[in-house]
Motif scaffolding. Structure first.
Motif, PDB file in Angstrom:
ATOM      1  N   LEU A 103       0.906  -1.108   0.105  1.00 10.80           N
ATOM      2  CA  LEU A 103      -0.121   0.078   0.220  1.00 10.80           C
ATOM      3  C   LEU A 103       0.947   1.241   0.016  1.00 10.80           C
ATOM      4  CD1 LEU A 103      -3.041   0.399   0.015  1.00 10.80           C
ATOM      5  CD2 LEU A 103      -2.896   1.045   2.427  1.00 10.80           C
ATOM      6  N   ALA A 104       2.075   1.174   0.812  1.00  6.18           N
ATOM      7  CA  ALA A 104       2.703   2.289   0.858  1.00  6.18           C
ATOM      8  C   ALA A 104       3.589   2.598  -0.417  1.00  6.18           C
ATOM      9  CB  ALA A 104       3.871   2.196   2.100  1.00  6.18           C
ATOM     10  N   ARG A 105       4.136   1.677  -1.027  1.00  2.00           N
ATOM     11  CA  ARG A 105       4.631   1.522  -2.371  1.00  2.00           C
ATOM     12  C   ARG A 105       3.633   2.367  -3.440  1.00  2.00           C
ATOM     13  NH1 ARG A 105       9.010  -2.541  -4.072  1.00  2.00           N
ATOM     14  NH2 ARG A 105       9.333  -0.483  -5.284  1.00  2.00           N
ATOM     15  N   PHE A 106       2.452   1.676  -3.301  1.00  2.00           N
ATOM     16  CA  PHE A 106       1.454   2.148  -4.290  1.00  2.00           C
ATOM     17  C   PHE A 106       1.074   3.685  -4.149  1.00  2.00           C
ATOM     18  CE2 PHE A 106      -3.369   2.548  -5.387  1.00  2.00           C
ATOM     19  CZ  PHE A 106      -3.036   1.935  -6.592  1.00  2.00           C
ATOM     20  N   LEU A 107       0.778   4.106  -2.784  1.00  6.98           N
ATOM     21  CA  LEU A 107       0.383   5.437  -2.510  1.00  6.98           C
ATOM     22  C   LEU A 107       1.827   6.379  -2.807  1.00  6.98           C
ATOM     23  CD1 LEU A 107      -1.495   4.811   0.902  1.00  6.98           C
ATOM     24  CD2 LEU A 107      -2.366   5.508  -1.302  1.00  6.98           C
ATOM     25  N   SER A 108       2.996   5.944  -2.599  1.00 10.85           N
ATOM     26  CA  SER A 108       3.975   6.501  -2.990  1.00 10.85           C
ATOM     27  C   SER A 108       4.101   7.252  -4.417  1.00 10.85           C
ATOM     28  CB  SER A 108       5.225   5.997  -2.148  1.00 10.85           C
ATOM     29  OG  SER A 108       6.269   6.880  -2.635  1.00 10.85           O
ATOM     30  N   ALA A 109       3.885   6.124  -5.132  1.00 13.20           N
ATOM     31  CA  ALA A 109       3.890   6.041  -6.623  1.00 13.20           C
ATOM     32  C   ALA A 109       2.760   7.213  -6.986  1.00 13.20           C
ATOM     33  CB  ALA A 109       3.495   4.912  -7.308  1.00 13.20           C
ATOM     34  N   LEU A 110       1.881   7.120  -6.467  1.00 17.76           N
ATOM     35  CA  LEU A 110       0.712   8.197  -6.698  1.00 17.76           C
ATOM     36  C   LEU A 110       0.921   9.367  -6.046  1.00 17.76           C
ATOM     37  CD1 LEU A 110      -2.157   7.367  -7.558  1.00 17.76           C
ATOM     38  CD2 LEU A 110      -3.024   7.531  -5.284  1.00 17.76           C
ATOM     39  N   PHE A 111       1.491   9.698  -4.760  1.00 15.81           N
ATOM     40  CA  PHE A 111       1.768  10.698  -4.246  1.00 15.81           C
ATOM     41  C   PHE A 111       2.996  11.473  -4.764  1.00 15.81           C
ATOM     42  CE2 PHE A 111      -0.493   9.395   0.045  1.00 15.81           C
ATOM     43  CZ  PHE A 111      -1.732   9.633  -0.611  1.00 15.81           C
ATOM     44  N   PHE A 112       4.023  10.776  -4.763  1.00 17.33           N
ATOM     45  CA  PHE A 112       5.264  11.464  -5.130  1.00 17.33           C
ATOM     46  C   PHE A 112       6.002  11.103  -6.474  1.00 17.33           C
ATOM     47  CE2 PHE A 112       5.331  10.179  -0.545  1.00 17.33           C
ATOM     48  CZ  PHE A 112       4.748  11.536   0.054  1.00 17.33           C
ATOM     49  N   GLY A 113       5.320  10.436  -7.186  1.00 18.39           N
ATOM     50  CA  GLY A 113       5.810   9.862  -8.536  1.00 18.39           C
ATOM     51  C   GLY A 113       6.837   8.711  -8.384  1.00 18.39           C
ATOM     52  N   GLN A 114       7.174   8.362  -7.276  1.00 15.93           N
ATOM     53  CA  GLN A 114       8.145   7.331  -6.990  1.00 15.93           C
ATOM     54  C   GLN A 114       8.024   6.474  -6.118  1.00 15.93           C
ATOM     55  OE1 GLN A 114      12.108   9.063  -6.463  1.00 15.93           O
ATOM     56  NE2 GLN A 114      11.248  10.696  -5.197  1.00 15.93           N
ATOM     57  N   ALA A 115       8.095   5.194  -6.170  1.00 21.03           N
ATOM     58  CA  ALA A 115       7.467   4.056  -5.264  1.00 21.03           C
ATOM     59  C   ALA A 115       8.245   4.029  -4.085  1.00 21.03           C
ATOM     60  CB  ALA A 115       7.439   2.833  -5.976  1.00 21.03           C
ATOM     61  N   THR A 116       9.328   4.529  -3.836  1.00 19.36           N
ATOM     62  CA  THR A 116      10.113   4.356  -2.584  1.00 19.36           C
ATOM     63  C   THR A 116      10.393   5.390  -1.610  1.00 19.36           C
ATOM     64  OG1 THR A 116      12.090   4.184  -3.694  1.00 19.36           O
ATOM     65  CG2 THR A 116      11.206   2.126  -3.567  1.00 19.36           C
ATOM     66  N   GLN A 117      10.287   6.588  -2.223  1.00 16.79           N
ATOM     67  CA  GLN A 117      10.345   7.672  -1.373  1.00 16.79           C
ATOM     68  C   GLN A 117       9.914   9.194  -1.783  1.00 16.79           C
ATOM     69  OE1 GLN A 117      14.692   7.843  -1.230  1.00 16.79           O
ATOM     70  NE2 GLN A 117      14.722   9.936  -1.539  1.00 16.79           N
ATOM     71  N   SER A 118       9.640   9.981  -0.845  1.00 15.24           N
ATOM     72  CA  SER A 118       9.180  11.060  -1.337  1.00 15.24           C
ATOM     73  C   SER A 118      10.557  12.293  -1.220  1.00 15.24           C
ATOM     74  CB  SER A 118       8.398  11.879  -0.051  1.00 15.24           C
ATOM     75  OG  SER A 118       9.118  12.275   1.125  1.00 15.24           O
ATOM     76  N   ASP A 119      10.251  13.507  -1.537  1.00 12.74           N
ATOM     77  CA  ASP A 119      11.185  14.540  -1.509  1.00 12.74           C
ATOM     78  C   ASP A 119      11.794  14.719  -0.160  1.00 12.74           C
ATOM     79  OD1 ASP A 119      11.560  14.549  -4.606  1.00 12.74           O
ATOM     80  OD2 ASP A 119       9.932  16.289  -4.558  1.00 12.74           O
ATOM     81  N   PRO A 120      12.894  14.899   0.134  1.00  9.81           N
ATOM     82  CA  PRO A 120      13.510  15.131   1.409  1.00  9.81           C
ATOM     83  C   PRO A 120      13.046  16.720   1.859  1.00  9.81           C
ATOM     84  CG  PRO A 120      15.314  15.248  -0.032  1.00  9.81           C
ATOM     85  CD  PRO A 120      14.206  14.647  -0.814  1.00  9.81           C
ATOM     86  N   GLY A 121      13.243  16.727   3.083  1.00  9.96           N
ATOM     87  CA  GLY A 121      12.981  18.061   3.641  1.00  9.96           C
ATOM     88  C   GLY A 121      11.527  18.558   3.605  1.00  9.96           C
ATOM     89  N   ILE A 122      10.509  17.470   4.013  1.00  7.62           N
ATOM     90  CA  ILE A 122       9.126  17.794   4.199  1.00  7.62           C
ATOM     91  C   ILE A 122       8.942  18.701   5.218  1.00  7.62           C
ATOM     92  CG2 ILE A 122       8.414  15.772   2.655  1.00  7.62           C
ATOM     93  CD1 ILE A 122       7.699  14.468   5.470  1.00  7.62           C
ATOM     94  N   PRO A 123       7.849  19.690   5.212  1.00  3.49           N
ATOM     95  CA  PRO A 123       7.749  20.608   6.552  1.00  3.49           C
ATOM     96  C   PRO A 123       7.662  19.901   7.846  1.00  3.49           C
ATOM     97  CG  PRO A 123       6.102  20.839   4.735  1.00  3.49           C
ATOM     98  CD  PRO A 123       6.824  19.625   4.266  1.00  3.49           C
ATOM     99  N   HIS A 124       8.185  20.397   9.003  1.00  2.79           N
ATOM    100  CA  HIS A 124       8.172  19.758  10.238  1.00  2.79           C
ATOM    101  C   HIS A 124       7.820  20.915  11.326  1.00  2.79           C
ATOM    102  CE1 HIS A 124      12.133  21.133  11.624  1.00  2.79           C
ATOM    103  NE2 HIS A 124      12.194  21.321  10.183  1.00  2.79           N
TER     104      HIS A 124
END
Lengths: 312, 381
Positions: A103-124
């Motif tokens: 599910l995480a890979r599926f959603l990652s592909a959907l959200f971030f365009g790549q299956a294994t990670q998002s861009d770094p430096g997301i807001p915290h």
């Protein structure tokens, strides 16, 4: 040099503690209600991906809450399987973990365009310093400055947990569902909704912890970033005998053990070991702790057992 | 209530048949259900589910080499499914098949590299034996801890998995590191050719890209042996007794701890075979690119197959089809292949739920029939 590292090591240990303790507290609600939940790892994974997405879209506070909410929703699969359909708790938990990865890979592909990670430096969240403690000498102050506000919140979560479990009607009934569901049902307590609630709370906690990991620690979603922490949280829960304060101590122990490979690899004795052996330390510590203390543990009597009540 | 206690042995022949028939029906129904759920996800992604499923089936069955590929995919899954099922029959969860087969690959690699003076006839069995011993030793630790200290095997085996991964990472970087030129590759030297598992591709006239080896028929043989062990030997009987009711097993004079340790060792032996097709049929070296997750997949296979050797072989082949189908999906559609992982999860849960519903229905009907019998002859109390 080692002392300065110690401050950083404690800081990192406290972050791992936060993940472990929040997840273990969730597991505590589930197991106290009678449902063993080895799907905590998968629920955390869902929290990491949804939390990362949430913080990018709506900011870190929303991200943490979205992580918790998605953990809750996903945990309902486990509740449905175990409570309603009496699927073996371990089997359902394993499936939760398997599906979460996909599910995480599926959603990652959907959200971030790549299956294994998002861009770094997301807001915290803005980090905080703990007054007084951040002034500790010998570099120890570093452990308590520049800290995520979620870390002290994790410690404080012990208070509502203890209150809910011991001082409310819901807590009493939840525990009775986990200890003796037959007796509880005789007294007019409906076991199934309580167990749904227990599993749901565990999902929310684990999802929140996963979101914390992605947003506050790594500042990205990355496949495999939970590294089995859900299972170590489960070990902390067992070691802590399903009691909130003892689980806190267990989580601190495992949190520090997690930090050793990353921050104390230069310390005396440890530095003599190859890196791969240092990485084994948390696992070895967990096995020794579980094997050494287990004689004294006392799990909820009905945990892991299906309850075929009148409503079933 | 009485039937629930007296349990399986008293089940009449007709109700057993009914149960088996019901389970087959349950499996089909659950598979359809999983297909619908998967179909919804696929539609949401903008693809045609029927086309996707047809692609999966086509890639898995169109040519002989596709079928061989499915059998190759199923080989490790049969072994890991059996490993999980054997332990489960004794009421234990071997979540550590993962770590056990990884250690098995390590000890197999050591044998393949250091016993290279042996002739092939002896070397291959020695390598297999080494894998099996390594994996069984790794399984022994949590089993002994469980029996001696009560440490729950679910937690300890998961930790042993983490340790195994680090140990192999260390071994291929240090004592077993390849001495060849390409030191960037994190792997051992190539094994001598005579240490490799005999391939079935050439005898069957298949292309050499198919890594179907002697291990596939051995896996089927293992199913038969596990069935014989569980249902035709004394230890197998004890194992099933411990698994179904530890209290009555103990009252019947069975030592629970001893049975649990023995069965966990057998589970470890089976786990030792899991990594061998990859190691000795495909790569010919141990590198950091080995396949992970086969142990967890074994849990899925075991429960899809109702923890029965025949069911395990069938469900391993089914998962083998889905794995093969991933290639088809990747090549012919825009869909992420993870759809099939989600589909597998939905399938497992719905199958397990369906089995449970069948069991409940049959039990309820039996209870009703017995009530009728008792009402007719109320003499005994």
């Amino acid at each position: 040099m080692p002392l300065i590292d110690l401050g950083a090591a404690i800081a990192l240990g406290l972050r791992y503690f936060t993940i472990l303790y929040l997840t273990a507290l969730g597991g505590l609600f589930s197991e106290r209600s009678g449902i063993v939940n080895i799907g905590l790892e998968g629920l955390m994974i869902v929290g990491t991906i949804m939390g990362a997405w949430g913080t990018i879209e709506y900011g870190p506070v929303a991200g943490l809450l979205i992580g918790a909410l998605s953990g809750l929703v996903f945990s309902m699969v486990h509740a449905l399987a175990t409570v309603t359909f009496h699927v073996d708790h371990i089997v359902s938990g394993v499936v939760i973990n398997l599906v979460a990865v996909g599910l995480a890979r599926f959603l990652s592909a959907l959200f971030f365009g790549q299956a294994t990670q998002s861009d770094p430096g997301i807001p915290h969240l803005n980090s905080i310093d703990i007054p007084l403690l951040d002034k500790l000498p010998l570099g120890l102050g570093a452990a308590f400055s520049n800290m995520s506000p979620v870390v002290p919140i994790a410690f404080l979560m012990a208070i509502p947990t203890i209150y809910v479990l011991n001082r409310t009607r819901f807590g009493l009934r939840l525990r009775s569902a986990g200890e003796n569901p037959e007796a509880a049902e005789t007294l007019g307590v409906r076991v199934a909704p309580l167990r749904y609630a227990g599993v749901g709370i565990s999902g929310a906690f684990a999802g929140f912890a996963g979101a914390f990991l992605a947003i506050e620690i790594n500042q990205l979603f990355r496949e495999g970033q939970t590294q089995g922490l859900g299972f170590i949280a489960l070990a902390a829960l067992i070691l802590g005998n399903w009691a909130p304060i003892k689980v806190m101590i267990g989580s601190l122990l495992f949190g520090i053990a997690q930090a050793i490979p990353l921050r104390l690899s230069d310390a005396p004795v440890i530095s003599l070991l190859p890196e791969e052996f240092i990485r084994m330390i948390p696992y070895v510590v967990t096995i020794i702790a579980i094997a050494g203390f287990v004689g004294r543990v006392n799990p909820p009597a009905a945990a892991g057992r299906a309850y075929e009540g009148s409503a079933a | 209530m009485a039937t629930a206690v007296s349990g399986a042995p008293k089940r009449s022949r007709s109700s057993r048949l009914e149960l088996i028939g019901g389970q087959i029906l349950a499996f089909v129904g659950a598979a359809l259900f999983a297909g619908v759920i998967g179909g919804i996800i696929i539609v949401l992604y903008g693809e045609n589910p029927l086309f996707v499923y047809a692609t999966v089936l086509n890639y898995a069955t169109a040519r002989p080499e596709d079928i061989a590929q499915v059998a190759e995919n199923a080989t490790p899954l049969i072994f890991s499914g059996l490993a999980v099922a054997v332990a489960f029959k004794a009421g234990m969860f071997n979540i550590g098949v993962e770590g056990q087969y990884i250690i098995g690959m390590l000890t197999a690699a050591i044998a393949a590299l250091y016993l290279d003076r042996l002739p092939g006839v002896l070397l291959v069995p020695a390598v297999v034996l080494s894998a099996v011993l390594g994996a069984a030793a790794w399984a022994a630790i949590p089993a002994i801890l469980k029996v001696k200290t009560g440490a729950h095997e679910v937690v300890t085996t998961i930790m042993m998995n983490g340790i195994a991964i680090s140990l192999v990472a260390w071994a291929i970087l240090n004592p077993l590191k390849s001495t060849g030129e390409q030191s960037v590759d994190l792997r051992t030297n190539l094994f001598p050719g005579k240490a490799l598992m005999p391939s079935l591709a050439e005898p069957l006239g298949l292309p050499s890209s198919v890594h179907l080896t002697l291990l596939f028929p051995i896996a089927l043989l293992a199913c038969a042996l596990v069935w014989f062990f569980l249902y035709r030997t004394r230890l197998g009987y004890e194992v099933r007794a411990v698994g179904s009711s530890s209290g009555s097993a103990e009252a019947g004079g069975i030592s629970i701890g001893a049975a649990q340790i023995k069965v966990f060792l057998i589970s470890g032996v089976l786990a030792g075979f899991v990594g061998l097709n990859h190691l000795l049929g495909d790569k010919g070296y141990l590198g950091n690119n080995y396949e992970v997750g086969l142990g967890f997949a074994g849990i899925a296979v075991a429960f899809l197959g109702r923890n029965h050797p025949v069911g395990i072989a069938l469900s391993a082949l089914l998962i083998g089809v889905l794995i093969r189908g991933e290639d088809g999906i990747a090549l012919s559609t825009e869909l992420p292949t993870e759809v099939l992982i989600i589909l597998q999860g939905v399938l497992i849960l719905s199958v397990v739920v369906a089995y449970e519903l069948v069991r409940r229905t049959v039990a309820r009907r039996q209870l009703r029939e017995e009530a009728v019998v008792e009402a007719a002859a109320p003499a005994e109390a």
